[in-house]
Design a protein around this motif. Sequence first.
Motif, short mmCIF file in Angstrom:
data_model
loop_
_atom_site.label_atom_id
_atom_site.label_comp_id
_atom_site.label_asym_id
_atom_site.label_seq_id
_atom_site.Cartn_x
_atom_site.Cartn_y
_atom_site.Cartn_z
N GLY A 76 0.80 -1.22 0.00
CA GLY A 76 0.00 0.00 0.00
C GLY A 76 0.83 1.26 0.00
O GLY A 76 0.44 2.26 -0.60
N THR A 77 1.99 1.23 0.68
CA THR A 77 2.83 2.43 0.78
C THR A 77 4.23 2.21 0.24
O THR A 77 5.06 3.12 0.31
CB THR A 77 2.92 2.91 2.24
OG1 THR A 77 3.49 1.87 3.05
CG2 THR A 77 1.54 3.25 2.78
N GLY A 78 4.55 1.02 -0.27
CA GLY A 78 5.81 0.80 -0.96
C GLY A 78 7.02 0.61 -0.08
O GLY A 78 8.14 0.86 -0.52
N MET A 96 11.63 -2.63 6.11
CA MET A 96 10.78 -2.87 7.26
C MET A 96 11.52 -3.67 8.33
O MET A 96 11.37 -3.43 9.53
CB MET A 96 9.52 -3.62 6.82
CG MET A 96 8.28 -3.31 7.66
SD MET A 96 6.84 -4.27 7.14
CE MET A 96 6.86 -4.02 5.37
N GLU A 97 12.33 -4.62 7.89
CA GLU A 97 13.12 -5.42 8.83
C GLU A 97 14.08 -4.52 9.63
O GLU A 97 14.20 -4.65 10.85
CB GLU A 97 13.92 -6.48 8.07
CG GLU A 97 14.83 -7.30 8.96
CD GLU A 97 15.66 -8.31 8.18
OE1 GLU A 97 16.48 -9.02 8.80
OE2 GLU A 97 15.50 -8.38 6.94
N ARG A 98 14.75 -3.59 8.95
CA ARG A 98 15.67 -2.69 9.65
C ARG A 98 14.93 -1.81 10.65
O ARG A 98 15.40 -1.59 11.77
CB ARG A 98 16.41 -1.82 8.64
CG ARG A 98 17.46 -2.56 7.83
CD ARG A 98 18.42 -1.60 7.15
NE ARG A 98 17.74 -0.70 6.23
CZ ARG A 98 17.51 -0.97 4.95
NH1 ARG A 98 17.89 -2.15 4.44
NH2 ARG A 98 16.90 -0.10 4.17
N LEU A 99 13.79 -1.29 10.26
CA LEU A 99 13.02 -0.43 11.15
C LEU A 99 12.59 -1.19 12.40
O LEU A 99 12.77 -0.70 13.53
CB LEU A 99 11.80 0.11 10.41
CG LEU A 99 10.80 0.93 11.25
CD1 LEU A 99 11.47 2.17 11.83
CD2 LEU A 99 9.58 1.31 10.43
N GLU A 100 12.03 -2.37 12.22
CA GLU A 100 11.55 -3.14 13.37
C GLU A 100 12.71 -3.57 14.27
O GLU A 100 12.57 -3.62 15.49
CB GLU A 100 10.75 -4.35 12.89
CG GLU A 100 9.41 -4.02 12.27
CD GLU A 100 8.42 -3.49 13.29
OE1 GLU A 100 7.52 -2.73 12.90
OE2 GLU A 100 8.54 -3.86 14.48
N THR A 101 13.86 -3.88 13.68
CA THR A 101 15.02 -4.25 14.48
C THR A 101 15.48 -3.07 15.33
O THR A 101 15.83 -3.23 16.50
CB THR A 101 16.16 -4.73 13.58
OG1 THR A 101 15.72 -5.87 12.82
CG2 THR A 101 17.39 -5.13 14.39
N LEU A 160 -1.91 3.33 -11.14
CA LEU A 160 -0.61 2.75 -11.50
C LEU A 160 0.52 3.34 -10.67
O LEU A 160 1.61 2.76 -10.61
CB LEU A 160 -0.34 2.95 -12.99
CG LEU A 160 -1.12 2.05 -13.94
CD1 LEU A 160 -0.79 2.39 -15.38
CD2 LEU A 160 -0.83 0.58 -13.66
N LYS A 161 0.29 4.47 -10.03
CA LYS A 161 1.32 5.03 -9.17
C LYS A 161 1.68 4.10 -8.02
O LYS A 161 2.80 4.12 -7.52
CB LYS A 161 0.87 6.39 -8.63
CG LYS A 161 0.85 7.49 -9.68
CD LYS A 161 0.48 8.83 -9.07
CE LYS A 161 0.52 9.93 -10.13
NZ LYS A 161 0.15 11.25 -9.55
N LYS A 162 0.72 3.28 -7.59
CA LYS A 162 1.02 2.31 -6.53
C LYS A 162 2.01 1.26 -7.03
O LYS A 162 2.94 0.89 -6.31
CB LYS A 162 -0.29 1.66 -6.04
CG LYS A 162 -0.14 0.94 -4.71
CD LYS A 162 -1.49 0.46 -4.21
CE LYS A 162 -2.38 1.60 -3.83
NZ LYS A 162 -1.87 2.34 -2.64
N LYS A 208 9.87 1.54 -7.70
CA LYS A 208 10.94 2.45 -7.29
C LYS A 208 11.63 1.98 -6.02
O LYS A 208 12.83 2.16 -5.84
CB LYS A 208 10.37 3.86 -7.06
CG LYS A 208 10.05 4.60 -8.34
CD LYS A 208 9.58 6.00 -8.03
CE LYS A 208 9.36 6.80 -9.31
NZ LYS A 208 8.88 8.18 -9.02
N ASN A 209 10.87 1.39 -5.11
CA ASN A 209 11.42 1.01 -3.81
C ASN A 209 11.97 -0.41 -3.80
O ASN A 209 13.07 -0.65 -3.29
CB ASN A 209 10.36 1.17 -2.72
CG ASN A 209 10.10 2.61 -2.38
OD1 ASN A 209 10.81 3.21 -1.60
ND2 ASN A 209 9.06 3.19 -2.97
N ALA A 210 11.21 -1.37 -4.33
CA ALA A 210 11.63 -2.77 -4.31
C ALA A 210 12.34 -3.19 -5.59
O ALA A 210 12.94 -4.26 -5.65
CB ALA A 210 10.43 -3.68 -4.06
#
Length: 516
Positions: free
Chosen positions: A182-184, A190-195, A442-444, A450-452
Amino acid sequence: MSRKTKTSRRRLDVNVEELDRVIDAAEDGPLSKSDCQKLKTTLHALVERLAQKRNTEKTNSVLEPKNSSSAEAESAEPKPAGHGRNAASAFTGAEKVSVQHAQLKPGDPCPECREGRVYRQKEPKTLIRIVGQAPLKATVFEMERLRCNGCCQMFTAAEPPGVGTDKYDTTAVAMIALLKYGTGVPFNRMERLETQLGIPLPAATQWELMEAAAKQLKSILGEFIRQAAQGSVVHNDDTGMRILKLVRDTPEGKGGDGRTGTFTSGIVSIWREWRIALYFTGWKHAGENLADVLKQRAAELDAPIQMCDALSRNTPKLPGVEVLLANCLAHGRRQVVDVAANFPEECRYVLESLGAVYRFDAEAKERGLAPEERLTFHHSNSAPVMDDLHQWLKNQFAEHKTEPNSGLGKAISYLLRHWPELTLFLRQAGAPLDNNIAERMLKKAILHRKNALFYKTMNGARVGDLFMSLIHTCELNQVNPFDYLAELLRHPAEVTVHPAEWMPWNYRRDATAVAA
């Protein structure tokens, strides 16, 4: 700074040799006042010209204003509405805490005048307090264990009620899906943030949760496709997408026509008052994916209106799949915007004519006109404008006012070549003006790209398509996608048996019935 100064800067004739002389002179000593002003004016003119081309495609931004009064109106900075503040009513996902008065309740005598009685106001006073927390919250239950020193028997405290049997709650799975698709936010990020927040969440675990959840929700995506096929208006378009390990349909490892590219197609179907978004990633183009969807259309229904740009790959090409083709007016307008700097007066007429049509359409929307009423409204207001524009476009070539091979000539040729499709809104009730809704959806997919950067396998692409379809459909219908995903995952058996009862616009009713 006056608008006149800005205009003179944009039209400045730059003498490159003179600028070189100024820069060379700076090596020997300080610049004179006139040389400093010359460099400053040139730099400002360059910056303003670049900003003008990149910021917007609005007519007032791509063309010079006609007179000083319009220039002054354009230069006035609009006051930002609300200054970025949101009312308490905007926090629909916030926890609501009711605070009662400590000394008074409704009906008590007024402590000030001692004559009247107090009553509850319709709107309470509100305070908003926002705290930070990790996207996923973990709770560690430490259950006491006791051991007999005689028989060595172990006694463990019972699990607290309501903790469930799964390590990852359905809300955790819904949050990961919303962050990723939903937010890319990529799994590794996400793994780094949660760690960093003390809650380890490996990227591999996140993928396993998404894959398992997608299997449970497969039936709901099938229902999305079935209902989308019944829509009265369908929008479609596609964008490039990379898949590292893609197994093609043919032994040669290519698509049926020898193509090697891979794409994400976006389809938005307007069915009754609802909008359904569908994503398809693979080697098929948008038209082929739309044809696959329309195969499930009820035979008794009329052909739907299809809105897309003029690329041939966007139209379905299957026997028995018929559509009323409409082309995107915004794409035709963009052809003119691209050459506005070279043909300002001619482009002004085209852009202002199309602007009038868009204003009429916005007025019809504000008035809440039904499709037939909107068609009549456009007949009365937009048809004369478009007829005059059509005649003007033809006269540019017939009277040799525009060279067909020039930039403006090519833009005019595009409009004339697709004129029937660009003006379907004047002949068919419910036909849209443009394909902007498909461009936005399509921006989603583009954000994910762009991110993955890519999908690893076709299975990963299918999982992404499923969650993007569910999330964006919720967004189009003003439904909370987090709540929706969580409810679907809480009731996988019911969703599989009766998927039509678990659409974004009716799932709350069925979730309440199951809970009861």
